[in-house]
Design a protein around this motif. Structure first.
Motif, PDB file in Angstrom:
ATOM      1  N   ALA A  17       0.828  -1.199   0.000  1.00 18.96           N
ATOM      2  CA  ALA A  17       0.000   0.000   0.000  1.00 18.96           C
ATOM      3  C   ALA A  17       0.865   1.253   0.000  1.00 18.96           C
ATOM      4  CB  ALA A  17      -0.907   0.008   1.228  1.00 18.96           C
ATOM      5  N   ILE A  19       1.368   4.519   1.620  1.00 17.12           N
ATOM      6  CA  ILE A  19       0.996   5.075   2.917  1.00 17.12           C
ATOM      7  C   ILE A  19       2.143   5.937   3.429  1.00 17.12           C
ATOM      8  CG2 ILE A  19       1.796   2.998   4.120  1.00 17.12           C
ATOM      9  CD1 ILE A  19      -0.510   3.444   6.106  1.00 17.12           C
ATOM     10  N   THR A  28       3.957  -7.953   2.293  1.00 20.82           N
ATOM     11  CA  THR A  28       2.539  -7.676   2.476  1.00 20.82           C
ATOM     12  C   THR A  28       1.913  -8.715   3.401  1.00 20.82           C
ATOM     13  OG1 THR A  28       1.952  -8.974   0.528  1.00 20.82           O
ATOM     14  CG2 THR A  28       2.329  -6.604   0.198  1.00 20.82           C
ATOM     15  N   ARG A 151     -11.961  -1.435  -1.640  1.00 16.90           N
ATOM     16  CA  ARG A 151     -10.546  -1.475  -1.261  1.00 16.90           C
ATOM     17  C   ARG A 151     -10.475  -1.670   0.247  1.00 16.90           C
ATOM     18  NH1 ARG A 151      -7.098   2.817  -4.130  1.00 16.90           N
ATOM     19  NH2 ARG A 151      -7.297   1.208  -5.704  1.00 16.90           N
ATOM     20  N   TYR A 153      -7.475  -1.747   3.407  1.00 16.16           N
ATOM     21  CA  TYR A 153      -6.096  -1.517   3.825  1.00 16.16           C
ATOM     22  C   TYR A 153      -5.870  -2.208   5.159  1.00 16.16           C
ATOM     23  CZ  TYR A 153      -5.836   2.293   0.427  1.00 16.16           C
ATOM     24  OH  TYR A 153      -5.835   3.033  -0.725  1.00 16.16           O
ATOM     25  N   ALA A 164       2.063  -2.587   5.354  1.00 15.66           N
ATOM     26  CA  ALA A 164       0.807  -2.015   4.862  1.00 15.66           C
ATOM     27  C   ALA A 164       0.437  -2.648   3.519  1.00 15.66           C
ATOM     28  CB  ALA A 164       0.913  -0.506   4.734  1.00 15.66           C
ATOM     29  N   ARG A 166      -2.750  -3.417   0.554  1.00 16.13           N
ATOM     30  CA  ARG A 166      -4.008  -2.981  -0.042  1.00 16.13           C
ATOM     31  C   ARG A 166      -4.588  -4.155  -0.821  1.00 16.13           C
ATOM     32  NH1 ARG A 166      -3.000   0.731  -4.622  1.00 16.13           N
ATOM     33  NH2 ARG A 166      -3.340  -1.089  -5.913  1.00 16.13           N
TER      34      ARG A 166
END
Length: 172
Positions: A17, A19, A28, A151, A153, A164, A166
């Motif tokens: 993600a 961020i 991830t 979406r 997160y 982070a 997504r």
């Protein structure tokens, strides 16, 4: 089961993600990590927008089933969702973060049983069902909604921004 729910039946693939003004370096989080947190949370925060644009957040109970968040509310957020169906739901606990963004739709008919049965199992709370509402044994009733994710997160731990992730859900 409606076509709307069926289209979200496949597990999404996570990507790093963006961020804090950068893309998280990873690794991830797996989808099962986020799904477990969404299923096991006891309280969630729902964020909607009033017709004049003010944000409105409130805690509520809900269930995560079929890659969709199901809830009921007799609060004014139901009226807000008629004007703007976009919403976000977040876990109450902030250490492991999961945030769902999407659009809400009203649930009527047999699909209301998904929420009633799920609340019975998860919270040991009995709800009766009518065509367009759930009812408590105390005489309260509320419409039922589902937040269809676009979406999600998530990241692990307060300082875990590196993980982070997504997850994107296909939209029709």
């Amino acid at each position: 089961m409606t076509a709307e729910v069926l289209k979200n039946a496949e597990n999404p693939k996570g990507t790093s993600a963006f961020i804090f003004s950068q893309t998280a370096p990873g690794p991830t989080q797996p989808w099962g990590w986020a799904e477990n947190l969404l299923k096991s949370a006891s309280t969630y925060w729902l964020v909607t927008t009033s017709p004049d644009g003010r944000p409105h957040s409130r805690p509520l109970w809900g269930i995560w089933q079929r890659n969709t968040f199901w809830f009921s509310s007799q609060n004014r957020c139901g009226e807000f969702l008629k004007v703007n169906p976009r919403a976000s739901v977040n876990l109450q606990v902030g250490e492991d973060v999961v945030m769902v963004e999407g659009s809400c739709s009203r649930v009527i008919g047999d699909d209301i049983n998904v929420l009633a049965e799920g609340v019975g199992v998860k919270y040991d709370w009995e709800l009766s069902v009518s065509e367009d509402r759930v009812h408590t044994r105390f005489g309260q009733s509320a419409p039922v909604f589902r937040l269809n994710p676009e979406r999600i997160y998530g990241w692990a731990g307060i300082a875990g921004w590196e993980s982070a992730t997504r997850w994107d859900f296909p939209q029709s």
